[in-house]
Design a protein around this motif. Structure first.
Motif, mmCIF file in Angstrom:
data_model
loop_
_atom_site.group_PDB
_atom_site.id
_atom_site.type_symbol
_atom_site.label_atom_id
_atom_site.label_comp_id
_atom_site.label_asym_id
_atom_site.label_seq_id
_atom_site.Cartn_x
_atom_site.Cartn_y
_atom_site.Cartn_z
ATOM 1 N N ALA A 166 0.827 -1.211 0.000
ATOM 2 C CA ALA A 166 0.000 0.000 0.000
ATOM 3 C C ALA A 166 0.859 1.258 0.000
ATOM 4 C CB ALA A 166 -0.944 -0.003 1.199
ATOM 5 N N VAL A 167 1.936 1.257 0.772
ATOM 6 C CA VAL A 167 2.838 2.417 0.800
ATOM 7 C C VAL A 167 3.458 2.627 -0.574
ATOM 8 C CG1 VAL A 167 5.066 3.234 1.700
ATOM 9 C CG2 VAL A 167 3.318 2.383 3.270
ATOM 10 N N GLN A 168 3.911 1.554 -1.195
ATOM 11 C CA GLN A 168 4.488 1.667 -2.546
ATOM 12 C C GLN A 168 3.457 2.202 -3.537
ATOM 13 O OE1 GLN A 168 7.711 1.394 -3.043
ATOM 14 N NE2 GLN A 168 7.882 0.854 -0.883
ATOM 15 N N TRP A 169 2.229 1.744 -3.402
ATOM 16 C CA TRP A 169 1.157 2.180 -4.290
ATOM 17 C C TRP A 169 0.841 3.663 -4.080
ATOM 18 C CZ3 TRP A 169 -3.888 3.915 -3.833
ATOM 19 C CH2 TRP A 169 -4.649 3.857 -4.998
ATOM 20 N N VAL A 170 0.799 4.113 -2.837
ATOM 21 C CA VAL A 170 0.552 5.540 -2.552
ATOM 22 C C VAL A 170 1.686 6.373 -3.126
ATOM 23 C CG1 VAL A 170 0.385 7.288 -0.729
ATOM 24 C CG2 VAL A 170 -0.934 5.169 -0.543
ATOM 25 N N LYS A 171 2.917 5.941 -2.951
ATOM 26 C CA LYS A 171 4.061 6.677 -3.517
ATOM 27 C C LYS A 171 3.895 6.851 -5.027
ATOM 28 C CE LYS A 171 7.845 5.532 -0.394
ATOM 29 N NZ LYS A 171 9.146 4.844 -0.291
ATOM 30 N N LYS A 172 3.481 5.797 -5.684
ATOM 31 C CA LYS A 172 3.327 5.814 -7.148
ATOM 32 C C LYS A 172 2.166 6.700 -7.595
ATOM 33 C CE LYS A 172 2.399 2.682 -10.980
ATOM 34 N NZ LYS A 172 2.066 1.326 -11.362
ATOM 35 N N ASN A 173 1.106 6.779 -6.789
ATOM 36 C CA ASN A 173 -0.117 7.466 -7.217
ATOM 37 C C ASN A 173 -0.384 8.789 -6.528
ATOM 38 O OD1 ASN A 173 -1.513 5.540 -9.155
ATOM 39 N ND2 ASN A 173 -0.918 4.206 -7.476
ATOM 40 N N ALA A 174 0.524 9.251 -5.689
ATOM 41 C CA ALA A 174 0.330 10.526 -4.997
ATOM 42 C C ALA A 174 0.446 11.697 -5.970
ATOM 43 C CB ALA A 174 1.353 10.679 -3.884
ATOM 44 N N VAL A 175 -0.371 12.712 -5.736
ATOM 45 C CA VAL A 175 -0.339 13.907 -6.572
ATOM 46 C C VAL A 175 0.993 14.630 -6.407
ATOM 47 C CG1 VAL A 175 -1.389 16.180 -6.935
ATOM 48 C CG2 VAL A 175 -2.843 14.195 -6.548
ATOM 49 N N SER A 176 1.485 14.689 -5.177
ATOM 50 C CA SER A 176 2.746 15.384 -4.916
ATOM 51 C C SER A 176 3.679 14.483 -4.121
ATOM 52 C CB SER A 176 2.485 16.681 -4.152
ATOM 53 O OG SER A 176 2.015 16.393 -2.855
ATOM 54 N N SER A 177 4.887 14.937 -3.979
ATOM 55 C CA SER A 177 5.884 14.133 -3.272
ATOM 56 C C SER A 177 6.043 14.559 -1.810
ATOM 57 C CB SER A 177 7.224 14.236 -3.993
ATOM 58 O OG SER A 177 7.641 15.585 -4.016
ATOM 59 N N ASP A 178 5.064 15.268 -1.257
ATOM 60 C CA ASP A 178 5.205 15.726 0.125
ATOM 61 C C ASP A 178 4.700 14.710 1.155
ATOM 62 O OD1 ASP A 178 2.535 16.137 -0.471
ATOM 63 O OD2 ASP A 178 2.419 18.092 0.502
ATOM 64 N N PHE A 179 4.504 13.461 0.737
ATOM 65 C CA PHE A 179 4.168 12.377 1.661
ATOM 66 C C PHE A 179 5.443 11.909 2.357
ATOM 67 C CE2 PHE A 179 0.124 11.744 -0.453
ATOM 68 C CZ PHE A 179 -0.654 11.112 0.499
ATOM 69 N N GLN A 180 5.308 11.607 3.636
ATOM 70 C CA GLN A 180 6.359 10.918 4.378
ATOM 71 C C GLN A 180 5.760 9.607 4.859
ATOM 72 O OE1 GLN A 180 7.638 14.502 6.977
ATOM 73 N NE2 GLN A 180 9.251 12.960 7.108
ATOM 74 N N PHE A 181 6.597 8.582 4.940
ATOM 75 C CA PHE A 181 6.153 7.261 5.355
ATOM 76 C C PHE A 181 7.052 6.789 6.482
ATOM 77 C CE2 PHE A 181 5.284 7.944 0.914
ATOM 78 C CZ PHE A 181 3.957 7.594 0.795
#
Length: 118
Positions: A16-31
């Motif tokens: 799921a984390v890999q999928w969110v990284k791939k489909n996020a609108v921006s790169s401001d997600f931290q995991f």
């Protein structure tokens, strides 16, 4: 900032984390893994979330768990994935029961890592 705290030993969570990284609108997600020092520091301030078997999503608007976390994450995904929010037509209690059922069985169904891959 958008912070997603997840079970670092769970294969489903890792996917799921890999999928969110791939489909996020921006790169401001931290995991961060829930068992990591950073997550423990954050959760120490929010003790009510320590025992929750859920991903935890934090952003500038608040802290979200279970189905609420899924919907908040979906707001930050590319189209068509934002449409996940359409499931809000169902009662939150029902959505959280489905979430909890999957969470309870995720390691049995999808397996575990011995160490967090991220």
């Amino acid at each position: 900032m958008k912070l997603l705290l997840y079970d670092g030993e769970c294969n489903l969570c890792h996917w799921a984390v890999q999928w969110v990284k791939k489909n996020a609108v921006s790169s401001d997600f931290q995991f961060e893994s829930l068992t990591g020092d950073f997550a423990k520091k954050i959760l120490k301030k929010h003790a009510e979330y320590l025992e929750i078997d859920s991903i935890i999503f934090l952003d500038e608007t608040g802290i979200y768990v279970k189905s609420d976390a899924i919907f908040q994450i979906a707001k930050n995904l590319k189209s068509p994935w934002q449409a996940i929010s359409l499931f809000r037509i169902f009662p939150k209690s029902m959505l959280d029961k489905v979430y909890s059922f999957i969470a309870k069985n995720r390691k049995k169904w999808f397996g575990t890592y011995t160490t967090c891959e991220l």
